[in-house]
Each structure stands twice: as structure tokens, then as C-alpha cells.
Design a protein around this motif. Structure first.
Motif, PDB file in Angstrom:
ATOM      1  N   LEU A   1       0.825  -1.211   0.000  1.00  0.00           N
ATOM      2  CA  LEU A   1       0.000   0.000   0.000  1.00  0.00           C
ATOM      3  C   LEU A   1       0.864   1.268   0.000  1.00  0.00           C
ATOM      4  O   LEU A   1       0.391   2.335  -0.358  1.00  0.00           O
ATOM      5  CB  LEU A   1      -0.936   0.019   1.216  1.00  0.00           C
ATOM      6  N   HIS A   2       2.113   1.138   0.382  1.00  0.00           N
ATOM      7  CA  HIS A   2       3.013   2.284   0.459  1.00  0.00           C
ATOM      8  C   HIS A   2       3.774   2.522  -0.849  1.00  0.00           C
ATOM      9  O   HIS A   2       4.604   3.415  -0.915  1.00  0.00           O
ATOM     10  CB  HIS A   2       3.997   2.096   1.625  1.00  0.00           C
ATOM     11  N   TYR A   3       3.492   1.735  -1.863  1.00  0.00           N
ATOM     12  CA  TYR A   3       4.129   1.896  -3.171  1.00  0.00           C
ATOM     13  C   TYR A   3       3.314   2.888  -3.992  1.00  0.00           C
ATOM     14  O   TYR A   3       2.155   3.177  -3.682  1.00  0.00           O
ATOM     15  CB  TYR A   3       4.190   0.542  -3.886  1.00  0.00           C
ATOM     16  N   PRO A   4       3.887   3.406  -5.084  1.00  0.00           N
ATOM     17  CA  PRO A   4       3.177   4.415  -5.891  1.00  0.00           C
ATOM     18  C   PRO A   4       1.819   3.964  -6.447  1.00  0.00           C
ATOM     19  O   PRO A   4       0.899   4.757  -6.519  1.00  0.00           O
ATOM     20  CB  PRO A   4       4.153   4.705  -7.031  1.00  0.00           C
ATOM     21  N   SER A   5       1.679   2.714  -6.827  1.00  0.00           N
ATOM     22  CA  SER A   5       0.403   2.246  -7.395  1.00  0.00           C
ATOM     23  C   SER A   5      -0.154   1.096  -6.551  1.00  0.00           C
ATOM     24  O   SER A   5       0.066  -0.069  -6.875  1.00  0.00           O
ATOM     25  CB  SER A   5       0.604   1.771  -8.840  1.00  0.00           C
ATOM     26  N   PRO A   6      -0.884   1.419  -5.496  1.00  0.00           N
ATOM     27  CA  PRO A   6      -1.346   0.359  -4.601  1.00  0.00           C
ATOM     28  C   PRO A   6      -2.678  -0.284  -5.005  1.00  0.00           C
ATOM     29  O   PRO A   6      -3.228  -1.074  -4.240  1.00  0.00           O
ATOM     30  CB  PRO A   6      -1.507   1.099  -3.269  1.00  0.00           C
ATOM     31  N   ALA A   7      -3.188   0.002  -6.202  1.00  0.00           N
ATOM     32  CA  ALA A   7      -4.519  -0.491  -6.575  1.00  0.00           C
ATOM     33  C   ALA A   7      -4.634  -2.015  -6.493  1.00  0.00           C
ATOM     34  O   ALA A   7      -5.627  -2.543  -5.986  1.00  0.00           O
ATOM     35  CB  ALA A   7      -4.891  -0.012  -7.980  1.00  0.00           C
ATOM     36  N   GLY A   8      -3.625  -2.719  -6.963  1.00  0.00           N
ATOM     37  CA  GLY A   8      -3.662  -4.183  -6.912  1.00  0.00           C
ATOM     38  C   GLY A   8      -3.675  -4.699  -5.482  1.00  0.00           C
ATOM     39  O   GLY A   8      -4.406  -5.632  -5.150  1.00  0.00           O
ATOM     40  N   ALA A   9      -2.871  -4.078  -4.623  1.00  0.00           N
ATOM     41  CA  ALA A   9      -2.835  -4.485  -3.217  1.00  0.00           C
ATOM     42  C   ALA A   9      -4.168  -4.196  -2.543  1.00  0.00           C
ATOM     43  O   ALA A   9      -4.666  -5.004  -1.745  1.00  0.00           O
ATOM     44  CB  ALA A   9      -1.702  -3.769  -2.492  1.00  0.00           C
ATOM     45  N   ILE A  10      -4.767  -3.063  -2.863  1.00  0.00           N
ATOM     46  CA  ILE A  10      -6.079  -2.719  -2.292  1.00  0.00           C
ATOM     47  C   ILE A  10      -7.114  -3.754  -2.715  1.00  0.00           C
ATOM     48  O   ILE A  10      -7.893  -4.251  -1.894  1.00  0.00           O
ATOM     49  CB  ILE A  10      -6.505  -1.296  -2.729  1.00  0.00           C
ATOM     50  N   PHE A  11      -7.109  -4.096  -3.995  1.00  0.00           N
ATOM     51  CA  PHE A  11      -8.053  -5.113  -4.487  1.00  0.00           C
ATOM     52  C   PHE A  11      -7.846  -6.439  -3.756  1.00  0.00           C
ATOM     53  O   PHE A  11      -8.794  -7.072  -3.314  1.00  0.00           O
ATOM     54  CB  PHE A  11      -7.888  -5.305  -5.998  1.00  0.00           C
ATOM     55  N   ALA A  12      -6.589  -6.866  -3.627  1.00  0.00           N
ATOM     56  CA  ALA A  12      -6.287  -8.142  -2.969  1.00  0.00           C
ATOM     57  C   ALA A  12      -6.751  -8.128  -1.517  1.00  0.00           C
ATOM     58  O   ALA A  12      -7.373  -9.088  -1.041  1.00  0.00           O
ATOM     59  CB  ALA A  12      -4.791  -8.439  -3.051  1.00  0.00           C
TER      60      ALA A  12
END
Length: 137
Positions: free
Chosen positions: A83-94
Motif C-alpha cells: 500500500l506504500h508503493y506508488p500504485s497500490p490499486a492491486g494491493a487494495i483489491f487483494a
């Protein structure tokens, strides 16, 4: 045919899980083209389960369920760190697919119960005597 993969010893399951995370996290650091982050499905496949449902069922019922639950928690921790990376969309979805939510839990208040009783007096029959003198036997 066993319903689940058989792990005769606790250490066997722990070693397989550690092997899975070692491979996944080593690939993550090397930034290889074939990088496979740790996932629930990847872990289940690595342990020999035939489906995610079978893996979930094992976690609910098997005697070694706490080890699986801890491995699942490690995967959540990995995605949470993403979540602390520039594009956290995939992590949010997971994380959302693992039960996380971005909405605060609503606090439900129970309606207050009214503690009163309504009593209606209905007069029936003869009027009661007001004194002993009015009573006839």
C-alpha cells in the motif's frame, strides 16, 4: 483418496510454507520478469491443494489450521506493505478480497425498548360493595 493433502508432521507443512515464501520473496527482490508475489492461491497450489475452496476448508477444519491461518496472515502483511508503493490499486483489491474494507464499521445502536405496560380496566358484573353492611348472604 484423501480430502486434503496429508501432512504427517507439523514440520513438513511449516517447511513447505517457508519454501513458498522464500521463493516468492526472493523473486520479488530480484524484480525478475517472472515475479510471482505470495498469494493465497499460489500457496494453496504449492501445498498440493486442488482448489482454493479445498484450501479454505482445510483452514477451517484441519488440526494444523493455525499454521495455514498464519501463512494467510503473512500474505496479507505482504499486500499491506504494498500500500506504500506508488500504485497500490492491486494491493487494495487483494486486501478487499481477503475481507478488508475501506469503510468504517457502522456502529449499530439498538432501539431503546419502552418499558411500560398499557392497562385498560374494564368493568363487568355487579359493582363491589363499599362496606360490609351492603353485603347480603
Amino acid at each position: 483418496m484423501p480430502r486434503f493433502p496429508v501432512f504427517h508432521q507439523k514440520a513438513t507443512l511449516i517447511n513447505l510454507i517457508e519454501d513458498y515464501f522464500t521463493k516468492a520473496l526472493t523473486d520479488d527482490k530480484s524484480k525478475s520478469k517472472h515475479h510471482q508475489p505470495p498469494t493465497i492461491t499460489g500457496l494453496a497450489f504449492h501445498l498440493g491443494f486442488k482448489s482454493k475452496e479445498q484450501f479454505d476448508d482445510f483452514e477451517k477444519r484441519a488440526r494444523l489450521r493455525s499454521i495455514i491461518t498464519q501463512a494467510r496472515f503473512r500474505i496479507m502483511a505482504y499486500y499491506e506493505s504494498r500500500l506504500h508503493y506508488p500504485s497500490p490499486a492491486g494491493a487494495i483489491f487483494a486486501l478487499k478480497s481477503m475481507g478488508w474494507t475501506d469503510k468504517p464499521k457502522a456502529v449499530t445502536k439498538r432501539p431503546r425498548r419502552i418499558k411500560s405496560i398499557k392497562v385498560n380496566l374494564v368493568e363487568t358484573g355487579p359493582q363491589p360493595a363499599s362496606s360490609e353492611k351492603e353485603v347480603q348472604l
